[in-house]
Design an enzyme around this catalytic site. Structure first.
Site, PDB file in Angstrom:
ATOM      1  N   ASN A  69       0.981   8.943  30.287  1.00  0.00           N
ATOM      2  CA  ASN A  69       0.395   7.260  30.931  1.00  0.00           C
ATOM      3  C   ASN A  69      -0.925   6.883  30.423  1.00  0.00           C
ATOM      4  OD1 ASN A  69       0.810   9.111  33.087  1.00  0.00           O
ATOM      5  ND2 ASN A  69      -0.496   7.553  33.836  1.00  0.00           N
ATOM      6  N   ASP A  70      -1.814   6.653  31.084  1.00  0.00           N
ATOM      7  CA  ASP A  70      -2.950   6.478  30.987  1.00  0.00           C
ATOM      8  C   ASP A  70      -3.753   6.582  29.413  1.00  0.00           C
ATOM      9  OD1 ASP A  70      -2.129   5.238  33.241  1.00  0.00           O
ATOM     10  OD2 ASP A  70      -4.133   5.911  34.185  1.00  0.00           O
ATOM     11  N   TRP A 127       6.392  11.418  34.595  1.00  0.00           N
ATOM     12  CA  TRP A 127       5.197  11.932  35.489  1.00  0.00           C
ATOM     13  C   TRP A 127       5.183  13.114  35.385  1.00  0.00           C
ATOM     14  CZ3 TRP A 127       2.739  11.931  40.150  1.00  0.00           C
ATOM     15  CH2 TRP A 127       1.615  11.595  39.760  1.00  0.00           C
ATOM     16  N   PHE A 161      -6.640  12.866  37.147  1.00  0.00           N
ATOM     17  CA  PHE A 161      -6.188  11.024  37.079  1.00  0.00           C
ATOM     18  C   PHE A 161      -6.643  11.002  36.148  1.00  0.00           C
ATOM     19  CE2 PHE A 161      -3.447  10.215  40.458  1.00  0.00           C
ATOM     20  CZ  PHE A 161      -2.729  11.170  40.242  1.00  0.00           C
ATOM     21  N   SER A 162      -7.099   9.758  35.719  1.00  0.00           N
ATOM     22  CA  SER A 162      -7.511   8.581  35.035  1.00  0.00           C
ATOM     23  C   SER A 162      -9.259   9.440  35.023  1.00  0.00           C
ATOM     24  CB  SER A 162      -7.159   7.635  34.848  1.00  0.00           C
ATOM     25  OG  SER A 162      -6.326   7.155  34.213  1.00  0.00           O
ATOM     26  N   ASP A 165     -10.087   6.604  39.052  1.00  0.00           N
ATOM     27  CA  ASP A 165     -10.511   5.690  37.560  1.00  0.00           C
ATOM     28  C   ASP A 165     -11.995   5.586  37.595  1.00  0.00           C
ATOM     29  OD1 ASP A 165      -7.549   6.435  38.375  1.00  0.00           O
ATOM     30  OD2 ASP A 165      -6.800   4.554  38.367  1.00  0.00           O
ATOM     31  N   GLU A 218      -6.342  -0.677  39.747  1.00  0.00           N
ATOM     32  CA  GLU A 218      -6.212   0.484  38.879  1.00  0.00           C
ATOM     33  C   GLU A 218      -7.447   0.365  37.635  1.00  0.00           C
ATOM     34  OE1 GLU A 218      -2.775   3.513  40.277  1.00  0.00           O
ATOM     35  OE2 GLU A 218      -1.930   2.174  38.397  1.00  0.00           O
ATOM     36  N   TRP A 260       5.545   0.449  34.757  1.00  0.00           N
ATOM     37  CA  TRP A 260       5.720   1.240  35.978  1.00  0.00           C
ATOM     38  C   TRP A 260       7.205   1.317  36.690  1.00  0.00           C
ATOM     39  CZ3 TRP A 260       3.806   5.844  35.614  1.00  0.00           C
ATOM     40  CH2 TRP A 260       2.929   6.597  35.613  1.00  0.00           C
TER      41      TRP A 260
HETATM   42  C1  FRU Z   1      -2.695   4.334  36.026  1.00  0.00           C
HETATM   43  C2  FRU Z   1      -2.698   5.035  37.877  1.00  0.00           C
HETATM   44  C3  FRU Z   1      -4.190   5.580  37.679  1.00  0.00           C
HETATM   45  C4  FRU Z   1      -3.829   7.015  38.008  1.00  0.00           C
HETATM   46  C5  FRU Z   1      -2.915   7.213  37.129  1.00  0.00           C
HETATM   47  C6  FRU Z   1      -2.443   9.106  37.499  1.00  0.00           C
HETATM   48  O1  FRU Z   1      -1.343   4.112  35.386  1.00  0.00           O
HETATM   49  O2  FRU Z   1      -1.707   5.008  37.849  1.00  0.00           O
HETATM   50  O3  FRU Z   1      -4.592   4.635  39.026  1.00  0.00           O
HETATM   51  O4  FRU Z   1      -5.435   8.141  37.499  1.00  0.00           O
HETATM   52  O5  FRU Z   1      -2.035   6.777  36.821  1.00  0.00           O
HETATM   53  O6  FRU Z   1      -1.648   9.392  36.439  1.00  0.00           O
END
Ligand code: FRU
Length: 497
Positions: free
Chosen positions: A26-27, A51, A83-84, A155, A209, A307
């Site tokens: 993802n991100d 995920w 996480f991000s 984040d 986010e 999502w």
């Molecule tokens: C955004 C998010 C972030 C988080 C990450 C977790 O898509 O929910 O806020 O850090 O993905 O995978």
């Protein structure tokens, strides 16, 4: 009778977008240019294609188009998911994490603490560093470096501020459930002091986010610097689910003041389309910009998924592509500053082109030169039709409709018969964005890949990005009008792979 071939899942693998070999992503995280390479770290499940087990995957590129997957950069462990976050080049070794000869790259990521941790249930910000150009990383022993005892503080995007208030590191991060961007400053990346917060404002229909904050010249004028605060939100986008919004204003080193806030506090559902969106499509999320890019270019990239259905898209063994990289600029349009976006492409890839001029369209008109991976550049001049546009990735049974309704001032993408839409109930949709004529015409640049369409309308003032899962036989392009005529002033179809 010709047999209709069912799409093989690997057929959706993009030709000009990054996707991992056989895992989930993802991100985008830690986007940075360093010594000739662009680094893309990303939220990755190294052990599966949904995920989970969040770690930082890694890929590198020299041209921002073709990416080489690298080993996992920062792995989850029994105490934390990674996480991000972001990466900075700590040129003067302010962190002291360099080895005396090489200045470090420093990653600032969110530790999402697990049950085994003394911080269980908390999200806090941590450091890792690399002295081999971003390939191997060590976690800092003093983690976390910034803890608000919050379960939704995440984040961090860190950048070097150098202005009237001084020179220091600034972090923007979110208190996701409060629709708030919190800002901190540091001299060494290890100890952080609170500066200010921004929000709630404009779209607050989901959680906030992945924020970012960066300066850009307005209308190309270096004496007119404005700051852009981007905030992704999920759900609550203009066409449903995940999306990114932005604010334009001033940042004095302490506080961001928006000039483009439409609603303070809770959003006004009736005004959703007045907010500034990074992209109006369903599949452009967690957008963030690169650090340390030469020549001051501001380049952004997003996760090309949503999502609402992200874990179910019918690709295998990989799941989720990234968007193309976009160069963003700030222009005044209708009295307010807006971002415009241009896809970064490799001019060497622009080879086989079919060009048309002055085509009259009245009904459906197919054109030669379609393909599965191409750039379509088209300029329409309205006639009597109430809607006109193109159908791409067509094969007679299915196709993706890209239309303009000049009367309503809307651009639309209809993916209801675009191919496989059945894998999730929320996927099939007709999505729209506001669009106004410029000099009486509408110009679109459309990047088509095996499972996506990214539309840059009117010089990139409006973008609309969508996943599609067509049959591989769907390579047709046709022009259409409904309820009258329209003219195509020019049309170029350029094969990209
Ligand atoms: C955004 C998010 C972030 C988080 C990450 C977790 O898509 O929910 O806020 O850090 O993905 O995978």
């Amino acid at each position: 009778m010709t047999a209709v071939t069912a799409p093989t899942r690997e057929a959706f693998r993009p030709a000009m977008h990054y996707a991992s070999k056989d895992t989930w992503l993802n991100d985008p995280n830690g986007l940075i240019y360093y010594e000739g390479n662009y680094h893309l770290y990303y939220q990755n499940n190294p052990f599966g294609n949904v995920w989970g087990n969040m770690s930082w995957g890694h890929a590198t590129s020299t041209n921002l188009i073709t990416w080489t997957e690298q080993p996992v950069a920062i792995a989850c462990d029994e105490y934390e998911d990674i996480f991000s976050g972001s990466v900075v080049y700590d040129q003067h070794n302010t962190s002291g994490l360099g080895d005396g000869t090489v200045a470090p790259l420093v990653a600032i990521y969110t530790s999402a603490y697990k049950e085994n941790s003394q911080h269980a249930g908390i999200q806090a910000q941590s450091l890792a560093w690399s002295t081999d150009g971003g390939y191997t990383w060590s976690k800092y022993h003093g983690n976390p470096v910034l803890n608000r005892s919050s379960a939704n503080f995440r984040d961090p995007k860190v950048f070097r501020y150098n202005g009237p208030a001084g020179a220091y590191w600034v972090m923007v991060a979110v208190e996701a459930l409060d629709f708030t961007v919190v800002m901190y400053r540091s001299d060494d990346l290890k100890s952080w002091d609170y500066l200010s917060s921004f929000g709630p404002a404009n779209a607050t229909g989901g959680v906030w986010e992945c924020p970012d904050l960066f300066p850009l010249p307005l209308d190309g004028n270096e004496d007119l610097i404005r700051w852009v605060l981007t905030v992704n939100l999920n759900p609550g986008g203009p066409n449903g689910g995940s999306a990114g919004q932005y604010f334009v204003g001033e940042f004095d080193g302490v506080t961001f003041r928006s000039e483009t806030t439409v609603t303070e506090g809770d959003q006004d559902p009736a005004r959703l389309t007045e907010y500034h969106w990074l992209d109006w499509g369903r599949d452009y999320y967690a957008a963030v910009s690169f650090s340390n890019v030469p020549d001051g270019r501001r380049l952004m990239m997003a996760w090309m998924n949503n999502w609402q259905y992200g874990n179910d898209i019918p690709t295998s063994p990989w799941r989720s592509p990234m968007s193309l990289v976009r160069e963003v600029s700030l222009v005044t349009s209708e009295g307010t500053p807006h971002l415009t976006q241009q896809a970064v492409i490799d001019p060497a890839a622009l080879t086989r082109t079919v060009a048309y001029t002055e085509l009259d369209v009245d009904g459906i008109r197919s054109v030669a030169g379609g393909g599965a991976v191409q750039l379509i550049e088209v300029t329409f001049v309205p006639g009597s039709a109430d809607e006109f546009g193109l159908v791409i990735r067509g094969n007679g049974n299915e196709g993706t409709r890209i239309g303009i309704r000049p009367g309503d001032g809307r651009l639309l993408v209809d993916r209801t018969v675009s191919g496989n839409t059945a894998f999730h109930g929320a996927f099939s949709s007709i999505d729209t964005a506001p669009l106004r004529a410029m000099d009486g015409a509408y110009s679109l640049r459309i990047f088509v890949d095996h499972c996506s369409v990214e539309i840059f309308a009117q010089d990139g003032e409006v973008t609309l990005t969508e996943l599609i899962f067509p049959d591989p036989s769907g390579t047709g392009v046709s022009l259409y009008t409904s309820g009258g005529t329209a003219k195509v002033a020019s049309l170029r179809l350029t094969t990209l792979a």
